[in-house]
Write a protein that holds these residues in place. Structure first.
Motif, PDB file in Angstrom:
ATOM      1  N   GLY A 115      59.173 106.121  98.735  1.00  0.00           N
ATOM      2  CA  GLY A 115      58.701 104.585  98.788  1.00  0.00           C
ATOM      3  C   GLY A 115      60.096 103.932  97.795  1.00  0.00           C
ATOM      4  N   GLY A 116      60.313 102.828  98.269  1.00  0.00           N
ATOM      5  CA  GLY A 116      61.780 102.354  97.807  1.00  0.00           C
ATOM      6  C   GLY A 116      61.535 102.109  96.362  1.00  0.00           C
ATOM      7  N   LEU A 117      60.709 101.710  95.335  1.00  0.00           N
ATOM      8  CA  LEU A 117      60.549 101.595  94.137  1.00  0.00           C
ATOM      9  C   LEU A 117      60.795 102.884  93.283  1.00  0.00           C
ATOM     10  CD1 LEU A 117      60.555  99.600  91.689  1.00  0.00           C
ATOM     11  CD2 LEU A 117      57.978  99.719  91.891  1.00  0.00           C
ATOM     12  N   ARG A 118      60.095 103.715  93.752  1.00  0.00           N
ATOM     13  CA  ARG A 118      59.811 105.099  93.164  1.00  0.00           C
ATOM     14  C   ARG A 118      61.147 105.846  93.351  1.00  0.00           C
ATOM     15  NH1 ARG A 118      53.821 107.507  94.600  1.00  0.00           N
ATOM     16  NH2 ARG A 118      52.667 106.142  93.453  1.00  0.00           N
ATOM     17  N   ALA A 119      61.731 105.693  94.521  1.00  0.00           N
ATOM     18  CA  ALA A 119      63.038 106.089  94.833  1.00  0.00           C
ATOM     19  C   ALA A 119      64.212 105.621  93.965  1.00  0.00           C
ATOM     20  CB  ALA A 119      63.509 106.164  96.224  1.00  0.00           C
ATOM     21  N   ALA A 120      64.137 104.361  93.715  1.00  0.00           N
ATOM     22  CA  ALA A 120      65.219 103.510  92.818  1.00  0.00           C
ATOM     23  C   ALA A 120      65.034 104.185  91.396  1.00  0.00           C
ATOM     24  CB  ALA A 120      64.970 102.199  93.104  1.00  0.00           C
ATOM     25  N   VAL A 121      63.644 104.130  91.149  1.00  0.00           N
ATOM     26  CA  VAL A 121      63.672 104.555  89.666  1.00  0.00           C
ATOM     27  C   VAL A 121      64.148 106.163  89.403  1.00  0.00           C
ATOM     28  CG1 VAL A 121      61.808 105.121  87.904  1.00  0.00           C
ATOM     29  CG2 VAL A 121      61.700 103.093  88.920  1.00  0.00           C
ATOM     30  N   LEU A 122      63.584 106.926  90.391  1.00  0.00           N
ATOM     31  CA  LEU A 122      64.110 108.379  90.208  1.00  0.00           C
ATOM     32  C   LEU A 122      65.535 108.801  90.359  1.00  0.00           C
ATOM     33  CD1 LEU A 122      63.296 111.385  89.983  1.00  0.00           C
ATOM     34  CD2 LEU A 122      63.181 111.643  92.512  1.00  0.00           C
ATOM     35  N   LEU A 154      71.087 108.360  96.669  1.00  0.00           N
ATOM     36  CA  LEU A 154      69.919 108.804  96.304  1.00  0.00           C
ATOM     37  C   LEU A 154      68.663 107.767  96.717  1.00  0.00           C
ATOM     38  CD1 LEU A 154      70.744 110.680  92.882  1.00  0.00           C
ATOM     39  CD2 LEU A 154      70.231 111.593  94.931  1.00  0.00           C
ATOM     40  N   GLN A 155      68.993 106.819  96.389  1.00  0.00           N
ATOM     41  CA  GLN A 155      67.631 105.756  96.363  1.00  0.00           C
ATOM     42  C   GLN A 155      67.233 105.605  97.968  1.00  0.00           C
ATOM     43  OE1 GLN A 155      67.330 102.707  98.160  1.00  0.00           O
ATOM     44  NE2 GLN A 155      65.290 102.465  97.503  1.00  0.00           N
ATOM     45  N   PHE A 156      68.525 105.614  99.020  1.00  0.00           N
ATOM     46  CA  PHE A 156      67.916 105.570 100.353  1.00  0.00           C
ATOM     47  C   PHE A 156      67.505 106.622 100.967  1.00  0.00           C
ATOM     48  CE2 PHE A 156      72.831 105.324 101.280  1.00  0.00           C
ATOM     49  CZ  PHE A 156      72.673 106.513 101.833  1.00  0.00           C
ATOM     50  N   THR A 157      67.987 107.879 100.551  1.00  0.00           N
ATOM     51  CA  THR A 157      67.661 109.099 100.996  1.00  0.00           C
ATOM     52  C   THR A 157      66.076 109.492 100.533  1.00  0.00           C
ATOM     53  OG1 THR A 157      69.727 110.148 100.611  1.00  0.00           O
ATOM     54  CG2 THR A 157      67.906 111.676 100.919  1.00  0.00           C
ATOM     55  N   LEU A 158      65.555 109.263  99.458  1.00  0.00           N
ATOM     56  CA  LEU A 158      64.279 109.378  98.879  1.00  0.00           C
ATOM     57  C   LEU A 158      63.188 108.237  99.148  1.00  0.00           C
ATOM     58  CD1 LEU A 158      65.201 110.804  95.359  1.00  0.00           C
ATOM     59  CD2 LEU A 158      64.707 111.986  97.446  1.00  0.00           C
TER      60      LEU A 158
END
Length: 345
Positions: free
Chosen positions: A84-91, A75-79
């Motif tokens: 952005g990397g940080l927002r994707a990681a949080v989501l 999910l993180q590397f798709t989003l």
């Protein structure tokens, strides 16, 4: 059950279209994997074969944890390219944690829906990464063909995939696009979904828009045809979908290769190059080397001095020397890339 089967295939079609839109508009970070080779496909096949056997030996809780961590990373590397990397990681962390919390609260329907959504996003991201990082149509064809054989053995001839589906069914983050959990469940395996979504992306890169749309339509049609067999009662148990989908993918690859001659590279795809080979360049006619010459004056003078041979390319003197070999060497020294003909001065 018929409504569930229809819903499953609608979901497959939507995910396929989302995948094509994603890969066309989003540039994934290229992983440091180098160039895909046949050996990489074999390694992927070994992982596919070993993974279900390993999961069968793990407790259900451990299986859910492993799948949850994998989904979170995907999910993180798709989003990340979108948010952005940080927002994707949080989501990604929040989505996985919410799904796990709902599972602990025994909210089965919510877990089913959230798992399907997370799985769909992850599959689109993984397929786009493969398609944009050097995974070619020939690799997809080999992968699909090998998976068809494996699926026939693991699902049709043995109980490996039946036992694996029983092990993961009902778990959060299960590698199944599930609509119902009945007996039998209406669900599509992760490997089947990945190939259905991946090949249209690879076809778009390798051969163009028409190939991509055809690949997407045939993938959904293959899934729908099997669903019809379930709806009519012809099939009642697990069915190896790759036995149908694999040959369909291989046939498409062979058709487009024969029609276009070769695949586009990722760079050519991004540059918008057409998926057809350039017309072959005809070699210069022999009479051009034997007819009247266009020669720089200093080369003509040099030929008279050395008394010997001329290296000729496209009717122009490109080198001289006292022997045929020295004339060719002189042409090469002057930067002539092609091999010239040699004649007497």
């Amino acid at each position: 059950m018929n409504a569930a089967l229809l819903g499953l295939n609608v979901c497959v079609a939507v995910i396929t279209l989302l995948g094509l839109g994603y890969v066309a508009r989003v540039r994934m970070p290229r992983p440091p994997v180098g160039k895909y080779e046949a050996a990489d496909v074999l390694v992927a096949m070994v992982v596919v074969m070993v993974a279900p056997l390993l999961y069968l030996e793990l407790p259900r809780t451990a299986v859910a944890v492993v799948f949850g961590l994998v989904l979170c990373a995907a999910l993180q590397f798709t989003l990340a390219p979108l948010l952005g990397g940080l927002r994707a990681a949080v989501l990604a962390v929040v989505a996985v944690a919410a799904t796990g919390g709902l599972a602990l609260a025994d909210r089965t329907l919510a877990v089913l829906v959230l798992t399907d959504v997370l799985l769909a996003v992850a599959v689109v991201g993984v397929a786009a990464m493969w398609a944009q990082s050097g995974f070619r149509s020939v690799h997809a064809a080999w992968f699909a063909g090998l998976l068809a054989v494996y699926d026939l053995v693991a699902t049709g001839l043995t109980s490996v995939m039946d036992r694996f589906a029983t092990q993961v069914m009902g778990l959060p983050f299960a590698p199944l696009l599930a609509v119902t959990r009945g007996d039998p469940p209406v669900a599509l395996g992760l490997g089947d979904l990945l190939l259905i979504v991946l090949f249209p992306m690879v076809a778009a890169k390798a051969f163009g828009r028409a190939a991509a749309l055809l690949a997407g339509a045939l993938g959904v049609l293959a899934s729908s045809a099997v669903s019809v067999l379930f709806a009519t009662g012809t099939l009642t148990g697990a069915f190896p979908l790759m036995v149908v989908l694999g040959p369909v993918i291989v046939a498409q690859h062979l058709y487009w290769i024969r029609r276009t001659g070769r695949e586009r590279t990722t760079a050519q795809w991004r540059a918008g190059a057409i998926a057809t080979p350039p017309a072959p360049t005809a070699p210069p006619p022999l009479h051009a080397a034997l007819g009247p010459l266009t020669d720089p004056a200093h080369l003509r003078d040099q030929a008279r001095t050395t008394g010997g041979w001329l290296a000729v390319l496209d009717g122009e003197i490109v080198g001289t020397g006292p022997t045929p070999g020295t004339a060719r060497k002189d042409a090469a020294r002057r930067g002539t890339g092609a091999v010239p003909l040699v004649r007497r001065a």
